[in-house]
Design a protein around this motif. Structure first.
Motif, PDB file in Angstrom:
ATOM      1  N   LEU A  91       6.266  11.421  -4.744  1.00  0.00           N
ATOM      2  CA  LEU A  91       6.080  10.281  -4.068  1.00  0.00           C
ATOM      3  C   LEU A  91       6.802  10.259  -3.147  1.00  0.00           C
ATOM      4  O   LEU A  91       6.500   9.658  -1.425  1.00  0.00           O
ATOM      5  CB  LEU A  91       6.099   9.379  -5.420  1.00  0.00           C
ATOM      6  N   LYS A  92       7.607  10.769  -2.363  1.00  0.00           N
ATOM      7  CA  LYS A  92       8.736  10.631  -1.626  1.00  0.00           C
ATOM      8  C   LYS A  92       8.413  11.328  -0.562  1.00  0.00           C
ATOM      9  O   LYS A  92       8.214  10.812   0.444  1.00  0.00           O
ATOM     10  CB  LYS A  92       9.652  11.313  -2.023  1.00  0.00           C
ATOM     11  N   ARG A  93       7.580  12.904  -0.746  1.00  0.00           N
ATOM     12  CA  ARG A  93       6.516  13.588   0.396  1.00  0.00           C
ATOM     13  C   ARG A  93       5.216  12.927   0.622  1.00  0.00           C
ATOM     14  O   ARG A  93       5.371  13.352   2.578  1.00  0.00           O
ATOM     15  CB  ARG A  93       6.709  14.769  -0.367  1.00  0.00           C
ATOM     16  N   VAL A  94       5.157  12.498   0.116  1.00  0.00           N
ATOM     17  CA  VAL A  94       3.613  11.515   0.180  1.00  0.00           C
ATOM     18  C   VAL A  94       3.942  10.161   1.531  1.00  0.00           C
ATOM     19  O   VAL A  94       3.499  10.357   2.385  1.00  0.00           O
ATOM     20  CB  VAL A  94       2.841  10.741  -0.983  1.00  0.00           C
ATOM     21  N   ILE A  95       4.984   9.463   1.201  1.00  0.00           N
ATOM     22  CA  ILE A  95       5.347   8.590   2.279  1.00  0.00           C
ATOM     23  C   ILE A  95       6.000   9.257   3.076  1.00  0.00           C
ATOM     24  O   ILE A  95       5.702   8.215   4.533  1.00  0.00           O
ATOM     25  CB  ILE A  95       6.728   7.795   1.096  1.00  0.00           C
ATOM     26  N   TYR A  96       6.593  10.112   2.951  1.00  0.00           N
ATOM     27  CA  TYR A  96       6.915  10.548   4.890  1.00  0.00           C
ATOM     28  C   TYR A  96       5.888  10.394   5.382  1.00  0.00           C
ATOM     29  O   TYR A  96       5.329  11.047   6.633  1.00  0.00           O
ATOM     30  CB  TYR A  96       7.717  12.564   4.117  1.00  0.00           C
ATOM     31  N   THR A  97       5.224  11.497   4.466  1.00  0.00           N
ATOM     32  CA  THR A  97       3.603  12.099   5.092  1.00  0.00           C
ATOM     33  C   THR A  97       2.485  10.862   5.715  1.00  0.00           C
ATOM     34  O   THR A  97       2.210  11.508   7.172  1.00  0.00           O
ATOM     35  CB  THR A  97       2.621  12.762   4.356  1.00  0.00           C
ATOM     36  N   TYR A  98       2.978   9.872   4.792  1.00  0.00           N
ATOM     37  CA  TYR A  98       1.920   8.322   5.254  1.00  0.00           C
ATOM     38  C   TYR A  98       2.691   8.214   6.590  1.00  0.00           C
ATOM     39  O   TYR A  98       1.829   8.045   7.303  1.00  0.00           O
ATOM     40  CB  TYR A  98       1.918   7.549   4.048  1.00  0.00           C
ATOM     41  N   GLU A  99       3.795   7.736   6.540  1.00  0.00           N
ATOM     42  CA  GLU A  99       4.324   6.985   7.794  1.00  0.00           C
ATOM     43  C   GLU A  99       4.493   8.051   8.896  1.00  0.00           C
ATOM     44  O   GLU A  99       4.216   7.649   9.932  1.00  0.00           O
ATOM     45  CB  GLU A  99       6.259   6.955   6.997  1.00  0.00           C
ATOM     46  N   GLN A 100       4.044   9.675   9.109  1.00  0.00           N
ATOM     47  CA  GLN A 100       4.274  10.347  10.235  1.00  0.00           C
ATOM     48  C   GLN A 100       2.585  10.054  10.480  1.00  0.00           C
ATOM     49  O   GLN A 100       2.449  10.317  11.337  1.00  0.00           O
ATOM     50  CB  GLN A 100       4.705  11.813   9.402  1.00  0.00           C
ATOM     51  N   MET A 101       1.927  10.027   9.550  1.00  0.00           N
ATOM     52  CA  MET A 101       1.054   9.913  10.641  1.00  0.00           C
ATOM     53  C   MET A 101       0.566   8.366  11.620  1.00  0.00           C
ATOM     54  O   MET A 101       0.775   7.832  11.107  1.00  0.00           O
ATOM     55  CB  MET A 101      -0.360   9.120   8.808  1.00  0.00           C
TER      56      MET A 101
END
Lengths: 165, 181
Positions: B68-78
């Motif tokens: 989940l932590k990595r998904v949030i990083y990924t989402y905020e990078q988009m």
């Protein structure tokens, strides 16, 4: 290779065949190191894995070491029981370096202390502060309800008959 | 809505690049969706390797606390505009991991989800169906999850922190059972 079992029984240990290619040995906690060392010298060189069974009614953890002999095409399952409350056992990383990783996992999920293992840092779980999660007295449903706010009747406003159509 | 945004939305819906976050078992449904059998590229959707160039984030299945932590990083990078598709029942209510100690229950508490694809597993047809639906929503200017995230950032952040930044045990610990002494 029936004689390997006779040799183990001569060491005053319980051993029995499970089928024609694997056998189990029940070892008291104090002798686990010497028995594994002996089996390694008797061609059981492959360490396949270490797992743990939580016998909560007995108050014991059962550690299961799985070894393999490539020369004899046999598998040895070595079992030992340790108390469930404050479990401690010596580390086997002097016999197989690979044990270090398995012991790290058992430490994380059952809270077992492996004396002599220098690497018992957190492994899979992130920021874990509760009871180790694979102990049977850990209530995963209560944890899920508390942390992830799980609700059993959550339907997102969609009634079941509409969903099935 | 001005004419300019209408035109922009029309073209946005026809060229979407997808980043697929495949830690769940749903990843196995994506190769047939991408390749010649179902061929999602005929809708203008193609896989993209980096979050900064992607428009769609497809989350296939369960998310552990760590992922989940990595998904949030990924989402905020988009870069906005960006859309999230929740794939499979695990993103909706935890699926078969409903009582797990390590799998989140509802994805839309942590990042905004535009479309959920129900099922375990959803077939490639269901994924294509969601792409067509998303295309319609984008062209009508309805898919505004990324704006919702900015507006309600405190709420999302509080939910994320509750899971990721725990400082005390979640359940009451009766006695110390593991440490020696």
């Amino acid at each position: 290779m029936a004689d390997i079992l006779d040799e183990i029984r001569a060491m005053d240990l319980k051993a029995s065949w499970l089928n024609d290619w694997e056998f189990e040995v029940i070892v008291p906690k104090e002798r686990i190191g010497s028995v594994l060392d002996y089996l390694k010298s008797r061609t059981f060189k492959g360490f396949m894995g270490l797992s743990c069974v939580d016998w909560i009614d007995e108050g014991k953890f059962e550690l299961v070491y799985i070894l393999q002999s490539y020369d004899l095409s046999l598998e040895a399952i070595v079992k030992t029981k340790i108390p469930r409350h404050r479990p401690v056992i010596e580390s086997m990383n002097a016999i197989w370096k690979l044990c270090e990783v398995y012991e790290r996992e058992m430490h994380e999920f059952f809270g077992i202390e492996f004396v002599g293992n220098p690497n018992l840092r957190p492994f899979f779980l992130e920021n874990w502060l509760d009871t180790p999660p694979l102990r049977k007295d850990f209530d995963t449903l209560a944890f899920s309800e508390e942390l992830f706010e799980f609700k059993e009747d959550e339907t997102h406003g969609i009634n079941p008959p509409e969903r099935i159509e | 809505m001005s004419e300019w945004t209408e035109i922009v939305d029309y073209f946005r819906g026809r060229s979407m690049w997808m980043l697929h976050y495949c830690t769940g078992c749903g990843a196995i449904e994506l190769p047939p969706t991408m390749t010649s059998r179902w061929d999602m590229e005929r809708f203008g959707i193609t896989p993209m390797a980096t979050p900064r160039q992607a428009d769609i984030l497809l989350i296939t299945g369960y998310l552990a606390i760590k992922t989940l932590k990595r998904v949030i990083y990924t989402y905020e990078q988009m870069q906005p505009p960006k859309w999230v598709l929740g794939f499979g029942s695990c993103t909706i209510n935890g699926g078969i991991y409903w009582d797990s100690y390590n799998v989140i229950e509802r994805l839309d508490k942590y990042i905004p989800v535009d479309i959920y694809i129900a099922g375990c597993m959803p077939r490639p047809e269901a994924i294509l169906d969601s792409f067509v639906k998303l295309k319609e929503m984008v062209q009508n200017g309805e898919a505004k999850g990324y704006e919702k995230y900015v507006k309600n950032y405190e709420w999302y952040k509080a939910n994320q922190d509750k899971v990721l930044k725990r400082t005390k045990p979640v359940l009451e610990r009766i006695e110390k059972v593991t440490k020696i002494g």
